[in-house]
Design an enzyme around this catalytic site. Structure first.
Site, PDB file in Angstrom:
ATOM      1  N   PRO A  12     -44.899  12.175  39.454  1.00 35.82           N
ATOM      2  CA  PRO A  12     -45.937  11.285  39.997  1.00 35.82           C
ATOM      3  C   PRO A  12     -47.300  11.961  40.053  1.00 35.82           C
ATOM      4  O   PRO A  12     -47.415  13.136  40.401  1.00 35.82           O
ATOM      5  CB  PRO A  12     -45.423  10.957  41.409  1.00 35.82           C
ATOM      6  CG  PRO A  12     -43.942  11.096  41.310  1.00 35.82           C
ATOM      7  CD  PRO A  12     -43.721  12.237  40.358  1.00 35.82           C
ATOM      8  N   GLY A  13     -48.330  11.214  39.659  1.00 38.86           N
ATOM      9  CA  GLY A  13     -49.695  11.723  39.697  1.00 38.86           C
ATOM     10  C   GLY A  13     -50.090  12.583  38.516  1.00 38.86           C
ATOM     11  O   GLY A  13     -51.254  12.983  38.397  1.00 38.86           O
ATOM     12  N   LYS A  62       2.857   5.664 -10.986  1.00 36.98           N
ATOM     13  CA  LYS A  62       1.992   4.554 -10.587  1.00 36.98           C
ATOM     14  C   LYS A  62       1.941   3.487 -11.685  1.00 36.98           C
ATOM     15  O   LYS A  62       1.971   2.292 -11.407  1.00 36.98           O
ATOM     16  CB  LYS A  62       0.578   5.063 -10.277  1.00 36.98           C
ATOM     17  CG  LYS A  62       0.489   6.006  -9.095  1.00 36.98           C
ATOM     18  CD  LYS A  62       1.008   5.407  -7.808  1.00 36.98           C
ATOM     19  CE  LYS A  62       0.073   4.412  -7.180  1.00 36.98           C
ATOM     20  NZ  LYS A  62       0.535   3.965  -5.834  1.00 36.98           N
ATOM     21  N   LEU A  64       0.809  -1.217   0.000  1.00 39.04           N
ATOM     22  CA  LEU A  64       0.000   0.000   0.000  1.00 39.04           C
ATOM     23  C   LEU A  64       0.841   1.265   0.000  1.00 39.04           C
ATOM     24  O   LEU A  64       0.321   2.364  -0.191  1.00 39.04           O
ATOM     25  CB  LEU A  64      -0.916   0.025   1.236  1.00 39.04           C
ATOM     26  CG  LEU A  64      -1.694  -1.263   1.554  1.00 39.04           C
ATOM     27  CD1 LEU A  64      -2.511  -1.068   2.825  1.00 39.04           C
ATOM     28  CD2 LEU A  64      -2.579  -1.682   0.391  1.00 39.04           C
ATOM     29  N   TYR A  69       2.671  11.894 -11.357  1.00 39.94           N
ATOM     30  CA  TYR A  69       2.160  10.906 -10.402  1.00 39.94           C
ATOM     31  C   TYR A  69       1.615   9.686 -11.132  1.00 39.94           C
ATOM     32  O   TYR A  69       1.931   8.542 -10.794  1.00 39.94           O
ATOM     33  CB  TYR A  69       1.074  11.545  -9.533  1.00 39.94           C
ATOM     34  CG  TYR A  69       0.328  10.562  -8.666  1.00 39.94           C
ATOM     35  CD1 TYR A  69       0.975   9.888  -7.633  1.00 39.94           C
ATOM     36  CD2 TYR A  69      -1.032  10.309  -8.872  1.00 39.94           C
ATOM     37  CE1 TYR A  69       0.291   8.983  -6.828  1.00 39.94           C
ATOM     38  CE2 TYR A  69      -1.726   9.416  -8.076  1.00 39.94           C
ATOM     39  CZ  TYR A  69      -1.063   8.750  -7.062  1.00 39.94           C
ATOM     40  OH  TYR A  69      -1.740   7.855  -6.270  1.00 39.94           O
ATOM     41  N   ASN A 114     -11.083   7.835  -5.779  1.00 36.45           N
ATOM     42  CA  ASN A 114     -10.945   8.627  -4.559  1.00 36.45           C
ATOM     43  C   ASN A 114     -11.563   7.867  -3.380  1.00 36.45           C
ATOM     44  O   ASN A 114     -12.763   7.587  -3.380  1.00 36.45           O
ATOM     45  CB  ASN A 114     -11.654   9.977  -4.718  1.00 36.45           C
ATOM     46  CG  ASN A 114     -11.065  10.790  -5.851  1.00 36.45           C
ATOM     47  OD1 ASN A 114     -10.005  11.372  -5.726  1.00 36.45           O
ATOM     48  ND2 ASN A 114     -11.767  10.829  -6.987  1.00 36.45           N
TER      49      ASN A 114
END
Length: 369
Positions: free
Chosen positions: A281-282, A107, A53, A103, A132
């Protein structure tokens, strides 16, 4: 199996190594540009598979492209020959190998070197011309538009888009890693001499930015953009990974009164809205009905009774619920309903409604159960 990963501390390397470890592979030789070639020599003597890689994809010195993408590959293959190691080699290249730039040329030179090695040595080789990539752990402000956009937008930094209509091909890192695992298992996806990741997404830069800005606005609006497709889910997960570490939370607005409080949590144009409330409560909440809106009630703390009465009828239905035994109660249309705290502690309830509350069209009509 002993696996060598060159470029181990890069974006792809980190994600690959994490997944290899998830799969129980413990003998992973990690090589980076900081390591000595003597270490590489040792690794190449023992490894059973090579994920190559490493490479240079951005540099001020054009000679570094050829050195990192061709010369290093040449050294790696020569060391494999030296040890008579016929381990398969997977190399990541780029779609730019088809272009006439420095580049891309470097490659392509690396690709041709590997193909020649494969033919001469009879070794299984796999060359991936990647588009990409995006995903967690990718370096922003380097060579990834997604990483840069996510990083900047998460920090309220302006992003630059020269041509919003320019289309780019994106590949999610998890899809790439899944393909690499298939390659490790001799199940790679091929098209002639090259291998490829079968899942990619084409998107305009302007649309990409719109999606990311929508994610960033979620904390204020509470509206979640659609995540119905895998690409949007991957993009949203990626965006969240770029939040600042001291900015991973946000407060909800509590609407308080004598009954307790209620807060909106999540809104969705396609999936409605989620609330959370605390009831003393209630105290009784509700005593209303809806024409179209349906709801679900889930008490997660305390004891309560949920009552129903079909509009026009006198019969009252009762459902006793408690946080100790989670039970979802559906609230159908045409039934006036209420929830009463019948215990000694506060009741905490999660409510889901099928549509976002619209004060101009509330579809809520008061009627005692």
């Amino acid at each position: 199996m002993k696996i060598l990963v060159t470029g181990a501390n890069g974006f792809v390397g980190k994600n690959l190594i994490a997944e290899l470890k998830n799969r129980g592979i413990s003998e992973i030789f990690e090589f980076t540009r900081k390591d000595n070639l003597a270490l590489l020599d040792e690794y190449l003597r023992e490894c059973n598979f090579v994920f190559h890689l490493a490479g240079v994809n951005r540099s001020q010195d054009e000679d570094e492209f050829m050195d990192g993408n061709f010369s290093f590959t040449k050294t790696l293959l020569e060391l494999l020959k030296k040890h008579g190691n016929l381990a398969p080699v997977l190399m990541t290249s780029s779609i730019q190998a088809e272009l006439n730039n420095t580049y891309g040329k470097s490659k392509k030179a690396g690709e041709e070197l590997l193909f020649a090695y494969s033919k001469k040595m009879g070794v299984r080789t796999l060359v991936y011309r990647l588009p990409n990539l995006f995903g967690k752990w990718c370096r922003p402000n380097y060579n990834s538009a997604v990483a840069t956009f996510c990083y900047n937008i998460a920090r309220n930094i302006e992003i630059q888009i020269h041509d919003p209509n320019k289309e780019i091909i994106l590949c999610y890192i998890n899809d790439a890693i899944a393909e690499f695992i298939r390659a490790l298992e001799c199940k790679e996806t091929r098209d002639g001499a090259f291998c490829y990741v079968p899942v990619t997404n084409k998107i305009k830069l302007g649309v990409l930015a719109e999606k990311l800005y929508a994610f960033s606005k979620n904390r204020d609006s509470l509206v979640m953009p659609s995540l119905e497709n895998a690409f949007d889910r991957a993009l949203y997960g990626t965006y969240l990974s770029y939040l600042e570490e001291d900015n991973l939370s946000y407060k909800l607005k509590k609407n308080m009164d004598n009954r307790g409080w209620l807060a909106e949590f999540i809104k969705s144009d396609s999936m409605g809205q989620i609330f959370i409330s605390k009831t003393k409560p209630g105290i009784t909440r509700g005593n209303h009905w809806h024409h179209t809106k349906v709801e679900k009630f889930l008490v997660i703390q305390g004891e309560a009774v949920i009552k129903f009465r079909k509009v026009g009828n006198e019969e009252v239905l009762k459902y006793k619920v408690s946080g100790e035994n989670p039970e979802v109660v559906d609230i159908p249309v045409g039934f006036t309903h209420s929830i009463e705290n019948t215990g000694d502690e506060d009741v905490i309830t999660i409510f889901w409604a099928s549509e976002i509350f619209n004060p101009n069209k509330p579809d809520t009509f008061y009627l005692e159960v």
